[in-house]
Design a protein around this motif. Structure first.
Motif, PDB file in Angstrom:
ATOM      1  N   TYR A 185     -10.191   8.098  -6.019  1.00 31.72           N
ATOM      2  CA  TYR A 185     -11.165   7.372  -5.216  1.00 31.72           C
ATOM      3  C   TYR A 185     -10.589   7.098  -3.830  1.00 31.72           C
ATOM      4  N   GLU A 186     -11.463   6.981  -2.876  1.00 35.92           N
ATOM      5  CA  GLU A 186     -11.057   6.717  -1.488  1.00 35.92           C
ATOM      6  C   GLU A 186     -10.295   5.405  -1.389  1.00 35.92           C
ATOM      7  N   ALA A 187      -9.238   5.411  -0.597  1.00 31.03           N
ATOM      8  CA  ALA A 187      -8.399   4.219  -0.432  1.00 31.03           C
ATOM      9  C   ALA A 187      -9.217   3.017   0.033  1.00 31.03           C
ATOM     10  N   SER A 188     -10.240   3.250   0.835  1.00 29.88           N
ATOM     11  CA  SER A 188     -11.052   2.142   1.351  1.00 29.88           C
ATOM     12  C   SER A 188     -11.863   1.452   0.246  1.00 29.88           C
ATOM     13  N   ARG A 189     -12.039   2.111  -0.907  1.00 31.26           N
ATOM     14  CA  ARG A 189     -12.797   1.536  -2.025  1.00 31.26           C
ATOM     15  C   ARG A 189     -11.924   0.761  -3.002  1.00 31.26           C
ATOM     16  N   THR A 206      -9.586  -2.037  -4.632  1.00 35.02           N
ATOM     17  CA  THR A 206      -9.459  -3.499  -4.543  1.00 35.02           C
ATOM     18  C   THR A 206      -8.451  -3.978  -5.577  1.00 35.02           C
ATOM     19  N   PRO A 222       0.824  -1.209   0.000  1.00 40.35           N
ATOM     20  CA  PRO A 222       0.000   0.000   0.000  1.00 40.35           C
ATOM     21  C   PRO A 222       0.865   1.269   0.000  1.00 40.35           C
TER      22      PRO A 222
END
Length: 146
Positions: A54-58, A60, A14
């Protein structure tokens, strides 16, 4: 008809805090928020949209960066100017933050190619020649020349 630039970068690890800070600094340096606001309020200038990540949590599938930005299209050569601007931003991000990532960059369904010398470009040149030619043939350009 509108066009957008789509981008993503993948790798096994990451983003680090330092990489995220460098990424934010580059995006901030290329930001067009003032020009987008001016156009929204007065109709003057290009109809820029801000660079969207886009948000890191989205994210994949090993993606460490993903986003899309609509290109300006309200004046002659706006599309080319917008694409050139955001491609320059992506060049800096790839070179300065994520050189080890596996990248994908496209303008709608046209995949851009990477060159260490010139950065992202279309298949016709070391720049965005196909896009520039499209601007020449576009309706806004024909209206502009009358």
């Amino acid at each position: 008809m509108s066009f957008s630039i789509y981008y993503d970068a993948r790798r096994d690890s990451p983003l680090t805090l330092e990489e995220a800070q460098r990424l934010d600094a580059i995006v901030g340096a290329f930001d067009k928020i003032d020009e987008a606001d001016r156009h929204a309020h007065s109709g003057k200038g290009l109809n820029w949209e801000t660079f969207t990540l886009y948000e890191a949590s989205r994210l994949t599938g090993g993606k460490v960066l993903e986003g899309a930005t609509k290109l300006p299209d309200n004046k002659a050569f706006a599309l080319h100017k917008g694409a050139s601007h955001w491609v320059a931003c992506l060049n800096r991000i790839r070179r300065d933050v994520l050189p080890d990532a596996r990248w994908s960059v496209s303008i709608d369904d046209r995949t851009l190619l990477w060159s260490d010398k010139s950065g992202w470009h279309d298949e016709a040149s070391d720049g965005l020649a196909t896009l520039w030619l499209g601007c020449l043939l576009s309706a806004p350009f024909r209206l502009f020349t009358k």
